[in-house]
Design a protein around this motif. Structure first.
Motif, PDB file in Angstrom:
ATOM      1  N   THR A  19       0.853  -1.187   0.000  1.00  0.00           N
ATOM      2  CA  THR A  19       0.000   0.000   0.000  1.00  0.00           C
ATOM      3  C   THR A  19       0.888   1.235   0.000  1.00  0.00           C
ATOM      4  O   THR A  19       2.106   1.150   0.176  1.00  0.00           O
ATOM      5  CB  THR A  19      -0.926   0.042   1.234  1.00  0.00           C
ATOM      6  N   ASP A  21       0.892   3.431   2.269  1.00  0.00           N
ATOM      7  CA  ASP A  21       0.978   3.896   3.643  1.00  0.00           C
ATOM      8  C   ASP A  21       2.375   4.461   3.913  1.00  0.00           C
ATOM      9  O   ASP A  21       3.391   3.805   3.639  1.00  0.00           O
ATOM     10  CB  ASP A  21       0.683   2.735   4.601  1.00  0.00           C
ATOM     11  N   GLU A  23       4.124   5.045   6.623  1.00  0.00           N
ATOM     12  CA  GLU A  23       4.975   4.338   7.578  1.00  0.00           C
ATOM     13  C   GLU A  23       5.626   3.116   6.926  1.00  0.00           C
ATOM     14  O   GLU A  23       6.810   2.842   7.130  1.00  0.00           O
ATOM     15  CB  GLU A  23       4.148   3.915   8.788  1.00  0.00           C
ATOM     16  N   LYS A  24       4.859   2.389   6.126  1.00  0.00           N
ATOM     17  CA  LYS A  24       5.407   1.212   5.454  1.00  0.00           C
ATOM     18  C   LYS A  24       6.421   1.608   4.390  1.00  0.00           C
ATOM     19  O   LYS A  24       7.443   0.939   4.212  1.00  0.00           O
ATOM     20  CB  LYS A  24       4.273   0.397   4.834  1.00  0.00           C
ATOM     21  N   GLU A 250      -9.808   4.388   2.719  1.00  0.00           N
ATOM     22  CA  GLU A 250      -8.685   5.326   2.710  1.00  0.00           C
ATOM     23  C   GLU A 250      -9.046   6.633   3.403  1.00  0.00           C
ATOM     24  O   GLU A 250      -8.259   7.197   4.153  1.00  0.00           O
ATOM     25  CB  GLU A 250      -8.257   5.586   1.267  1.00  0.00           C
ATOM     26  N   GLU A 253      -9.055   6.023   7.154  1.00  0.00           N
ATOM     27  CA  GLU A 253      -7.714   5.934   7.706  1.00  0.00           C
ATOM     28  C   GLU A 253      -7.048   7.298   7.770  1.00  0.00           C
ATOM     29  O   GLU A 253      -6.362   7.637   8.722  1.00  0.00           O
ATOM     30  CB  GLU A 253      -6.869   4.995   6.838  1.00  0.00           C
ATOM     31  N   THR A 254      -7.271   8.125   6.736  1.00  0.00           N
ATOM     32  CA  THR A 254      -6.670   9.458   6.719  1.00  0.00           C
ATOM     33  C   THR A 254      -7.222  10.326   7.835  1.00  0.00           C
ATOM     34  O   THR A 254      -6.502  11.087   8.484  1.00  0.00           O
ATOM     35  CB  THR A 254      -6.921  10.128   5.359  1.00  0.00           C
ATOM     36  N   ASP A 260       0.230   9.416   9.912  1.00  0.00           N
ATOM     37  CA  ASP A 260       0.826   8.325   9.141  1.00  0.00           C
ATOM     38  C   ASP A 260       1.217   8.777   7.743  1.00  0.00           C
ATOM     39  O   ASP A 260       2.083   8.183   7.121  1.00  0.00           O
ATOM     40  CB  ASP A 260      -0.161   7.145   9.036  1.00  0.00           C
ATOM     41  N   PHE A 261       0.553   9.804   7.248  1.00  0.00           N
ATOM     42  CA  PHE A 261       0.792  10.239   5.878  1.00  0.00           C
ATOM     43  C   PHE A 261       1.560  11.557   5.835  1.00  0.00           C
ATOM     44  O   PHE A 261       1.640  12.183   4.796  1.00  0.00           O
ATOM     45  CB  PHE A 261      -0.541  10.410   5.130  1.00  0.00           C
TER      46      PHE A 261
END
Length: 501
Positions: A19, A21, A23-24, A250, A253-254, A260-261
């Motif tokens: 994804t 994301d 952090e990833k 999405e 999550e945002t 995170d973004f």
């Protein structure tokens, strides 16, 4: 009508984030990318570290006249390879998006390994034309393909996290680390198995270590994205429902975890600002012809060319210089080569970490070039003084390490300048033009890497061996003047020129 997507040339790389994301992506960039950068740069060990091979190769060719200018013919085979590397990089840069980074990288590693085998055979036969074909052309082509791919992918991933300098610094550190280790490995291999067989060992190591990054190496654009309508085998209703659910997820999550973004958002904002400031025509696509018509590109090209001449002249001839000027033993010139290359590696890493938080790439380039003027002038003065005094043999060891310190300073400036090249290319061409502009910029120090060692070897041959170093001193004086001209070019006012449409 539904259209199936064209399959990629190779499978999706391992360990890539599934994804977008932040952090990833950041975890992948700082944990996985260094792994394939280190392993994927193993080919550079014999390529940059061949200075410890030079004297052994000359003996294999039966050249007994020490410091004869006939030796330049063999040195040119090694030096020409660097120019071929940069030329190939400039040619294949536009092909990355067509054939894929992993395909080009794998072809480069296999070609590099085959070139080392062919080079060993050429040395065993004592064939100069075969050495040119194997090392200069074949190895140059293979190394150029792998070099551009690893550099572009590495800088692109770190740019995604808002730190392109970290990527350039990491890549540069590895470019010095492998040759530094090779400085000790190559002489040891020569002593055990001979010169030709040491080439075969290097070929096996390059192939065994270098093939694994082909499973990992990738560009940030390869992160899987949600399938769009018209590119899936499912019905339009199913695709629309799936995309709606993905968008809702999405958005949720945002809203819940905006931090995170944060790095991705800041990177995208920086990219947007860059696109607004970039010259017209560079925002969407870029070609080699368009880049070559920008005056600012040529100003930077000449600055890099002049500033890297002395560094490459020393980098490829550390061992011969130590033997010629100080009658150094194998252990001494291997240590000198290792010190030079480790300083080179550490400086490339440090430059990548400094640029951005503390100074701009252009400001750092100006500082490095100015420092190199002083280092070249210092080497000129030191060797001139040494030639005019009748020192005793016991003083030579002490003087040799002063010289090593001076050339290590020049190696450090060379390292920093090389880090600036992809960063300034990113500034000039934007993310979309990174590979094209970088490929063209590499030709500047590719030409310097070809001419620098030839000029240095001619100076060594003119001195004729230990006891006199006036010709080498004059070579440093000429390079101090060339670097001073590069410093003056750095203060020429920038002019942003719109590219032709």
């Amino acid at each position: 009508r539904l259209v199936r997507p064209r399959p990629s040339s190779m499978a999706v790389p391992l360990l890539i984030p599934r994804t977008h994301d932040a952090e990833k992506v950041q975890r992948y960039t700082y944990r996985v990318v260094p792994l394939w950068v280190v392993l994927g740069s193993v080919y550079i060990a014999p390529f940059y570290g061949f200075n410890v091979w030079v004297l052994d190769v000359l003996r294999e060719f039966g050249i007994s006249s020490l410091w004869s200018q006939l030796q330049v013919k063999i040195i040119m085979a090694f030096a020409l390879a660097t120019f071929i590397v940069t030329l190939v990089a400039a040619i294949i840069a536009p092909l990355l998006s067509r054939f894929g980074a992993r395909s080009i990288y794998l072809a480069g590693i296999v070609t590099s390994s085959a070139a080392l085998v062919a080079s060993g055979q050429a040395v065993a036969m004592g064939s100069l034309p075969s050495s040119y074909a194997a090392w200069a052309i074949l190895f140059g082509a293979g190394a150029g393909s792998a070099y551009l791919v690893v550099l572009t992918c590495c800088v692109s991933w770190f740019r995604r996290c808002g730190a392109p300098g970290h990527g350039a610094g990491l890549f540069g550190f590895v470019m010095g680390l492998w040759p530094a280790l090779f400085s000790y490995a190559a002489p040891a291999a020569v002593n055990v198995v001979g010169v030709a067989n040491s080439f075969y060992l290097a070929a096996a190591a390059v192939l065994f270590i270098g093939v694994w990054p082909a499973l990992l190496l990738c560009m940030p654009e390869e992160i899987p994205a949600a399938p769009a309508v018209g590119t899936s085998s499912r019905s339009p209703g199913e695709v629309g429902k799936k995309n709606t659910e993905a968008q809702d997820l999405e958005s949720a999550e945002t809203a819940s975890t905006p931090s995170d973004f944060s790095s991705i958002e800041s990177s995208e904002r920086a990219a947007e600002v860059h696109r607004e400031q970039a010259p017209s025509g560079m925002q969407k696509s870029i070609t080699r012809t368009q880049v070559l018509m920008i005056p600012e590109f040529w100003l930077l090209w000449w600055q890099v060319f002049l500033a890297t001449l002395p560094g490459f002249g020393i980098k490829y001839l550390v061992a011969p210089m130590m033997v010629n000027i100080f009658d150094a033993s194998q252990a001494q010139h291997a240590a000198a080569s290792c010190i030079f290359l480790m300083c080179y590696a550490v400086t490339r890493l440090a430059a990548g970490l400094i640029v951005g938080p503390l100074m701009s790439a252009r400001g750092c380039l100006r500082m490095l070039v100015a420092f190199q003027v002083l280092a070249c002038a210092g080497a000129w003065g030191f060797l001139s003084h040494k030639s005019h005094e009748s020192g005793h043999q016991e003083h030579h060891a002490y003087e040799a390490w002063i010289f090593v310190a001076l050339i290590a300073c020049i190696g450090s400036t060379l390292a920093g300048i090389q880090v600036m090249v992809p960063l300034l290319s990113l500034e000039l061409g934007g993310p979309a033009g990174l590979s094209v502009v970088t490929g063209l910029m590499l030709t500047s120090y590719g030409l310097a890497a070809f001419l620098g060692p030839i000029g240095a070897w001619v100076a060594l041959a003119a001195d004729g061996g230990p006891g006199s170093s006036l010709a080498v001193a004059a070579w440093f004086r000429a390079n101090a003047a060339a670097t001073l001209l590069a410093a003056l070019l750095g203060f020429v006012r920038r002019q942003t020129t719109a590219m032709p449409q």
